[in-house]
Design a protein around this motif. Structure first.
Motif, mmCIF file in Angstrom:
data_model
loop_
_atom_site.group_PDB
_atom_site.id
_atom_site.type_symbol
_atom_site.label_atom_id
_atom_site.label_comp_id
_atom_site.label_asym_id
_atom_site.label_seq_id
_atom_site.Cartn_x
_atom_site.Cartn_y
_atom_site.Cartn_z
ATOM 1 N N TYR B 14 0.860 -1.180 0.000
ATOM 2 C CA TYR B 14 0.000 0.000 0.000
ATOM 3 C C TYR B 14 0.896 1.228 0.000
ATOM 4 O O TYR B 14 1.815 1.306 0.811
ATOM 5 C CB TYR B 14 -0.862 0.077 1.250
ATOM 6 N N VAL B 28 3.533 0.378 2.709
ATOM 7 C CA VAL B 28 3.228 -0.623 3.717
ATOM 8 C C VAL B 28 3.300 -1.963 3.019
ATOM 9 O O VAL B 28 2.515 -2.253 2.127
ATOM 10 C CB VAL B 28 1.811 -0.426 4.288
ATOM 11 N N ALA B 30 2.225 -4.988 3.125
ATOM 12 C CA ALA B 30 1.228 -5.786 3.839
ATOM 13 C C ALA B 30 1.375 -7.265 3.534
ATOM 14 O O ALA B 30 1.277 -8.105 4.417
ATOM 15 C CB ALA B 30 -0.167 -5.298 3.488
ATOM 16 N N GLU B 49 -1.446 -12.826 13.667
ATOM 17 C CA GLU B 49 -2.009 -11.760 14.480
ATOM 18 C C GLU B 49 -2.544 -10.651 13.599
ATOM 19 O O GLU B 49 -2.246 -10.599 12.409
ATOM 20 C CB GLU B 49 -0.929 -11.208 15.411
ATOM 21 N N SER B 50 -3.309 -9.736 14.174
ATOM 22 C CA SER B 50 -3.906 -8.695 13.348
ATOM 23 C C SER B 50 -2.808 -7.818 12.757
ATOM 24 O O SER B 50 -1.795 -7.558 13.400
ATOM 25 C CB SER B 50 -4.880 -7.860 14.159
ATOM 26 N N GLY B 51 -3.011 -7.402 11.531
ATOM 27 C CA GLY B 51 -2.045 -6.558 10.863
ATOM 28 C C GLY B 51 -0.965 -7.323 10.121
ATOM 29 O O GLY B 51 -0.103 -6.722 9.503
ATOM 30 N N CYS B 52 -1.020 -8.658 10.147
ATOM 31 C CA CYS B 52 0.047 -9.405 9.478
ATOM 32 C C CYS B 52 -0.250 -9.582 7.996
ATOM 33 O O CYS B 52 0.566 -10.125 7.265
ATOM 34 C CB CYS B 52 0.284 -10.741 10.150
ATOM 35 N N GLY B 53 -1.410 -9.158 7.537
ATOM 36 C CA GLY B 53 -1.677 -9.171 6.103
ATOM 37 C C GLY B 53 -2.646 -10.238 5.629
ATOM 38 O O GLY B 53 -2.748 -10.490 4.437
ATOM 39 N N LYS B 54 -3.394 -10.831 6.542
ATOM 40 C CA LYS B 54 -4.292 -11.915 6.157
ATOM 41 C C LYS B 54 -5.413 -11.408 5.250
ATOM 42 O O LYS B 54 -5.673 -11.970 4.180
ATOM 43 C CB LYS B 54 -4.897 -12.578 7.402
ATOM 44 N N THR B 55 -6.083 -10.341 5.692
ATOM 45 C CA THR B 55 -7.190 -9.814 4.900
ATOM 46 C C THR B 55 -6.694 -9.300 3.562
ATOM 47 O O THR B 55 -7.334 -9.506 2.528
ATOM 48 C CB THR B 55 -7.891 -8.676 5.673
ATOM 49 N N THR B 56 -5.552 -8.642 3.586
ATOM 50 C CA THR B 56 -4.992 -8.145 2.331
ATOM 51 C C THR B 56 -4.756 -9.297 1.363
ATOM 52 O O THR B 56 -5.114 -9.213 0.189
ATOM 53 C CB THR B 56 -3.677 -7.403 2.607
ATOM 54 N N PRO B 301 4.688 -2.900 9.293
ATOM 55 C CA PRO B 301 5.023 -3.458 7.979
ATOM 56 C C PRO B 301 5.541 -2.390 7.011
ATOM 57 O O PRO B 301 5.986 -2.711 5.918
ATOM 58 C CB PRO B 301 3.697 -4.047 7.496
HETATM 59 N N1 LIG Z 1 -6.098 0.386 2.622
HETATM 60 C C1 LIG Z 1 -4.928 0.324 3.284
HETATM 61 N N2 LIG Z 1 -4.016 1.311 3.145
HETATM 62 C C2 LIG Z 1 -2.834 1.250 3.797
HETATM 63 N N3 LIG Z 1 -2.472 0.261 4.607
HETATM 64 C C3 LIG Z 1 -3.328 -0.754 4.805
HETATM 65 C C4 LIG Z 1 -4.608 -0.763 4.160
HETATM 66 N N4 LIG Z 1 -5.261 -1.893 4.541
HETATM 67 C C5 LIG Z 1 -4.435 -2.533 5.391
HETATM 68 N N5 LIG Z 1 -3.272 -1.865 5.554
HETATM 69 C C6 LIG Z 1 -2.119 -2.273 6.375
HETATM 70 O O1 LIG Z 1 -1.675 -3.509 5.900
HETATM 71 C C7 LIG Z 1 -1.327 -4.357 6.967
HETATM 72 C C8 LIG Z 1 -2.071 -5.662 6.850
HETATM 73 O O2 LIG Z 1 -3.436 -5.449 7.059
HETATM 74 P P1 LIG Z 1 -4.526 -6.597 7.006
HETATM 75 O O3 LIG Z 1 -4.354 -7.355 5.758
HETATM 76 O O4 LIG Z 1 -5.857 -5.981 7.232
HETATM 77 O O5 LIG Z 1 -4.129 -7.509 8.232
HETATM 78 P P2 LIG Z 1 -4.951 -8.653 8.973
HETATM 79 O O6 LIG Z 1 -6.152 -8.984 8.173
HETATM 80 O O7 LIG Z 1 -3.987 -9.778 9.079
HETATM 81 O O8 LIG Z 1 -5.280 -8.114 10.312
HETATM 82 C C9 LIG Z 1 -1.615 -3.611 8.246
HETATM 83 O O9 LIG Z 1 -0.426 -3.089 8.760
HETATM 84 C C10 LIG Z 1 -2.521 -2.502 7.807
HETATM 85 O O10 LIG Z 1 -2.267 -1.358 8.583
#
Ligand SMILES: Nc1ncnc2c1ncn2[C@@H]1O[C@H](COP(=O)(O)OP(=O)(O)O)[C@@H](O)[C@H]1O
Ligand SMILES: Nc1ncnc2c1ncn2[C@@H]1O[C@H](COP(=O)(O)OP(=O)(O)O)[C@@H](O)[C@H]1O
Ligand code: SF4
Ligand code: SF4
Ligand SMILES: [Mg+2]
Ligand SMILES: [Mg+2]
Lengths: 385, 346, 314
Positions: B14, B28, B30, B49-56, B301
């Motif tokens: 990102y 970032v 991600a 853990e949260s923020g490790c990039g799973k959703t991304t 990240p």
């Molecule tokens: N739209 C975005 N813009 C910038 N950074 C993002 C965005 N979405 C997520 N991030 C960053 O990417 C990293 C991974 O996020 P995310 O995939 O949501 O993690 P998880 O689902 O594992 O909790 C996090 O550090 C988050 O802050």
């Protein structure tokens, strides 16, 4: 063992547009001195309302209808917090009982540095201890450094602090505090407070406390914010700490850090804790006693080992069968949904979902019975047997 | 077993915008180089853990986010797969391109969307608050023009019955439901187009334990009945144990360990996985486990540590860890670890 | 057989309607609880009644052009209320009663057309800008910024002067001045709604951009807009009146409240011995404008309470 807090038949309602939410339906529990009582239950069962009701922090449309919250105060378990005036309660809330919430970020003030916020808590609740410590400190300095002029200043400062110890709102002191140069005595206070802030942060395992003190809440991570909240709560040197899901928003590795911290505090300070959580795992790791809540009622209250070894209430059993554990097992779910507390089921509130329900369950609310030592259950099956 | 989804060297950065002109001042990272294979009809658990990039990662696979680099291959037919072994490199490239989701556009992308679906974490925000349940569930079918009228109506009722709801629920708004019921609706919507592959992004994290048990059981049943393949994302190791056959552990945008669930729970290798294991609260006061409490927090990240990303928190960190990034290697019968401790080459 | 099918259809139709009726009932209950919103509603219904029954309340003298206010002589001095002119006459002997009654119609026409057009333009440009972003967004937003940096009334005056004096041109000018703030609001709402999971879910399902905008984004973003629109109907009528008062609005003799106040320009203060001699010339059209604007404002606030999903449920 002495009871520090005893809640009796606490009832709280919320008067909303849709109707009356009967959030607490007669809660009984007690927190023993130096022990941790965990309250577990699913969302909406009334855990937070219990905590807020104990401190009488329920806001309209909520109302505490009846019950007693007895607190050990000045040598006896006699003060009913629900019948005291607001001034008394405010004193209790800071000095005797502290509360920490799930959302650390909203509990902190974004415009002050965390150091200032912790100091504030010290200054509000521990003035006397501070003054005493300062007087000692001055005396120590006097002994070490007996240069004539300095000694004179020391003696002056000591007098001021003695005076403040007697009467912190004295007009004379207030006047003096406004005079430049002469009010240099305040430096002592500042030094003492910041020493204590660093102290407590170190105790809470905050790395580099000097630097963290200068930071603002938004610059810190969730785990660190929660530590700061705990520091603020502990700065008042409370006898009871009420923690409402303090780790639910944190990651497991951070949760492990915070739980470890609370465990150590408990051991070192002998703190009594009312720990609210929805996680049976956290309860098993941290608590001495457990109260299981369902729809505004306590259905089982016992020592932690007993409840996990021998869960007796049908809801407790079902709850334990529905959490994933290390063992290989099929997860069992509880049929149906959590009832709406506007029109909760008659009798035992669990009866529409209970596998053991009999005819009486739908009519009569079961009382608490002691099935073994320190193990209470509210279920008709045990009343009869 | 056949591979359904293969992800190669996937990266998603990102941009961090800053300054008056909102220029890119950083990234970032991600998801930073993930290789992953999901087999047909399995449930692959992704833990971190949260923020490790799973959703991304999930969103990139579904092409909801633009890919920074890497490829995603989805359902390459057996015949092609066989032939690929004998192809020369140019032909090979062409075939790969043809199945690489990251290059799909328009029609083909829409077609793929019919076959891949997602269930989001928070059921209260993943359903449009102004649509009736029946419209929410019918929408995918309408969009792909699969059915209409009476048939559509019957199909919606059928879908609701799969997830344990009834036709009484058809004409309601999402806010009239509990969290668990909303998640059921979201699952029904995901199943509407008969997909092969469903990504479940922390489907039970916002739910209570007893409801979580209901949803997990429902998901297992649906998987058996409809031959579904799951990518199950969660931060909860015990949940993974109950639902998935294989597990990948993610830390700061990278996979650090991949193994079958049994293997991982018997003998986890990576220090981070072990720390995760010792951090989960076990609902049994009799178990007195050795605590391995990690120091510090997950770094940002945007600025990951050099070498092994775990080294600032790792109790076994060596000099090599700070300098050289470990790669994911097979240490033991499909047990992959990215850690220098297990790198027998060096 | 046929009967059963139609029966089934009917019952389905009823089922389909039921939840919506429930929503409306809920909203109405909220509405009933606030006396101020009831007052706003009453005011607007009252004005609506006047507008609808204008031909009965004040039978036109020129049926082909009912907006022309009948005159009773040419004397320059206003005359006080009397049996044949219940609200008196203005300078030039235009009947105030007739003017304000038919002026209500004008007010509704101006308010609704202007705000309606602004809404459409604002929604279209704002959606494009918010949903697609990038260069299109940049361009539209810079135009919006340019418009919004100029004072509304001055810009409208300049536009009317350029276009020529007429009610239609006043409306055009108001539309041109009004759309930018709507476009910006829509864009902002769309940007925030676009991040919601259900929009992401709709994309994952394969919805087209158009469908996402119309089915998912706009229905959830439109409420602040409707609230602003209902507040703005009053404001637009007020601006139109101001333009008319300055002599830039409807032609002389046209039934329009602004026009009526402009007739009163020289008679606001009477002769020194009786400063309130001509009170009716300004007070009566003034009160009509006041209550009309007040009505819409109260109604807009009520809409905010009812419609804003964030405030809706505890
Ligand atoms: N739209 C975005 N813009 C910038 N950074 C993002 C965005 N979405 C997520 N991030 C960053 O990417 C990293 C991974 O996020 P995310 O995939 O949501 O993690 P998880 O689902 O594992 O909790 C996090 O550090 C988050 O802050
Ligand atoms: N401010 C409020 N207004 C109306 N109802 C409330 C309010 N706060 C709590 N409740 C109701 O009280 C019950 C218990 O809530 P709470 O104690 O917050 O649950 P939890 O166990 O999740 O902490 C819920 O059913 C909730 O709907
Ligand atoms: S009282 Fe009856 S319904 Fe309630 S838990 Fe016991 S057996 Fe079940
Ligand atoms: S590579 Fe080194 S730092 Fe990374 S996990 Fe292994 S031992 Fe720890
Ligand atoms: Mg709570
Ligand atoms: Mg996530």
């Amino acid at each position: 063992m002495r009871e520090l807090l005893k809640v009796q038949n606490l009832k709280t309602n919320f008067y909303t547009y849709e109707g009356i939410v009967r959030a607490l339906d007669g809660i009984d529990l007690d927190v023993k001195e130096g022990k941790t009582l965990g309250i577990v239950g699913e969302t909406g069962c009334g855990k937070s309302v219990t905590a807020l009701s104990i401190l009488r922090l329920i806001l309209p449309p909520g109302k505490i209808e009846s019950g007693k919250v007895l607190f050990w105060y000045k040598g006896e378990l006699s003060v009913d917090l629900l019948s005291k005036d607001e001034v008394f309660l405010r004193r209790v809330r800071g000095n005797e009982i502290s509360m920490i919430f799930q959302e650390a970020s909203s509990a902190l003030n974004p415009v002050y540095s965390v150091g200032e916020q912790i100091s504030e808590s010290f200054l509000l609740h521990q003035k006397r201890e501070l003054y005493k410590a300062i007087i000692e400190e001055i005396e120590k300095n006097m002994r070490e450094d007996n240069f004539f002029l300095k000694n004179f200043v020391y003696r002056f400062h000591k007098r001021i602090y003695k005076k403040m110890l007697e009467n912190s709102k004295s007009l004379r002191i207030r006047f003096i505090s406004l005079l430049p140069l002469i009010n240099r005595y305040k430096v002592w206070l500042k030094k003492e407070v910041s020493r204590r802030v660093v102290d407590i942060l170190t105790k809470l395992g905050v790395p580099d406390p000097q630097r963290i003190m200068e930071r603002y809440p938004h610059e810190l991570s969730g785990g660190m914010q929660q530590r700061i909240v705990i520091a603020i709560a502990l700065a008042c040197n409370p006898r009871l700490l009420i923690a409402d899901e303090p780790t639910s928003n944190l990651d497991v590795t951070i949760q492990a850090q915070i739980l470890d911290l609370i465990r150590r505090l408990k051991e070192n300070l002998g703190l009594s804790i009312l720990f609210i959580t929805h996680d049976l795992g956290v309860v098993a790791e941290l608590c001495d006693y457990v109260a299981v809540m369902y729809a505004g009622n306590i259905c089982e209250l016992a020592e932690v080992r007993k409840i996990f070894k021998n869960p007796s209430h049908p809801y407790t059993k079902a709850l334990m069968n529905s959490v994933p554990t290390l063992e290989e097992k099929k997860l069992e779910s509880i049929r149906g949904n959590v009832p709406n507390l506007i029109s909760p089921p008659e009798g035992c509130r669990f009866h529409p979902r209970c596998d053991y329900a009999t005819e009486i369950c739908a009519r009569v609310k079961p009382d608490m019975v002691e099935v073994e030592d320190n193990h209470w259950v509210s279920c008709h099956n045990f009343l009869r047997g | 077993m056949d591979t359904l989804l293969e992800v190669k060297g996937l990266r998603k950065y990102y941009p961090i915008l800053g300054g008056v002109l909102r220029k890119k001042i950083g990234e970032v990272k991600a998801v930073d180089g993930v290789d992953l294979k999901v087999r047909k009809n399995e449930c692959f658990g992704l833990v971190g853990e949260s923020g490790c990039g799973k959703t991304t990662l999930a969103k990139v696979i579904l092409r909801l986010l633009e890919i920074t680099s890497g490829s995603i291959y989805f359902d390459i037919p057996k015949k092609v797969r066989k032939k690929m072994k004998e192809m020369d490199s140019r032909k090979f490239e062409r075939v790969k391109k043809e199945y690489d989701l990251s290059t799909f556009k328009g029609r083909r992308l829409k077609d793929i969307r019919r076959r891949m679906q997602i269930v989001f974490q928070d059921p209260s925000s993943s359903l449009n608050p102004r649509m009736l349940i029946k419209d929410i569930v019918a929408e995918p079918i309408k969009v792909h023009k699969l059915m209409r009228g009476r048939a559509l109506r019957d199909r919606v009722e059928e879908l609701l019955s799969y997830v344990g709801l009834t036709r009484d629920h058809l004409f309601r708004y999402p806010h009239e439901f509990s969290g668990g019921q909303r998640q059921r609706v979201a699952i029904a919507r995901a199943l509407a187009t008969n997909p092969d592959f469903v990504i479940l992004d922390e489907p039970t994290s916002a739910l209570d334990v007893s409801v979580q048990a209901q949803i997990l059981n429902l998901l297992s049943n649906l998987q058996d009945n409809f031959n579904l393949t799951y990518l199950f994302i969660t931060h909860h190791l015990l949940v993974v144990k109950h639902i998935s056959e294989r597990v990948g552990v993610m830390y700061l945008g990278k996979l650090v360990e991949v193994a079958s669930t049994k293997e991982l729970f018997k003998k986890s290798l990576h220090p981070y996985t072990r720390a995760l294991f010792s951090s989960i609260p076990i609902p049994d006061p009799e178990i007195k486990k050795k605590r391995l409490i990690l120091k510090g927090e997950v770094p940002s990240p945007a600025n990951p540590p050099s070498g092994c990303r775990f080294h600032p928190r790792c109790p076994y960190a060596m000099k090599k860890c700070r300098e050289e990034e470990p790669s994911l290697i097979n240490v033991d019968d499909n047990h992959y670890v990215a850690c220098h401790l297990f790198d027998k080459r060096g | 057989m046929k009967v059963s099918i139609t029966n089934r259809k009917r019952s389905e139709f009823k089922e389909e309607l039921l939840p919506r009726i429930k929503e409306i009932k809920f909203s109405f209950n909220r509405f009933k609880k606030s006396p101020l919103s009831l007052m706003g509603l009453t005011l607007i219904i009252f004005f609506l009644g006047i507008a609808i029954f204008a031909p009965q309340l004040a039978p036109p003298k020129y049926p082909h052009n009912p907006y022309r206010i009948p005159r009773d002589g040419y004397s320059a001095i206003p005359r006080p209320p009397s049996p044949e002119h219940p609200f008196g006459t203005t300078e030039g002997q235009y009947d105030i009663y007739y003017g304000v009654i038919w002026g209500t119609r004008t007010a509704f026409r101006v308010g609704l057309t202007v705000v309606g057009s602004i809404l459409v333009i604002g929604i279209i440009l704002g959606s494009i800008s918010g949903y697609y972003g990038g260069v299109v967004d940049e361009v539209i937003m810079r135009i919006v910024d340019t418009f919004m940096s100029l004072p509304t009334l001055v810009l409208a005056m300049a536009l009317v002067s350029a276009l020529g004096r007429s009610l239609d041109n006043v409306m055009k000018a108001l539309i041109i001045v009004g759309w930018p703030s709507y476009a910006r609001l829509v864009r902002g709402d769309i940007l925030s709604v676009r991040e919601e999971d259900y929009v992401e879910a709709a994309r994952a399902v394969g919805c087209s951009n158009l469908r996402i905008i119309f089915r998912h984004v706009l229905p959830n973003a439109i409420y602040p807009l409707l609230i602003m629109a209902s507040l703005d109907i009053g404001a637009m009528v007020l601006t139109a009146a101001a333009l008319s008062f300055l002599g830039l609005g409807a032609p002389v003799g046209y039934a329009d409240w602004g026009q009526m106040t402009s007739f009163a320009r020289n008679w606001i203060v009477g002769p020194p011995d009786n400063p309130l001699a001509y009170w009716y010339t300004i007070t009566i059209p003034g009160l009509f404008i006041l209550f009309f604007v007040l009505g819409w404002n109260l109604l807009g606030d009520a809409f905010r309470d009812i419609l804003d999903p964030r405030l809706r449920r505890r």
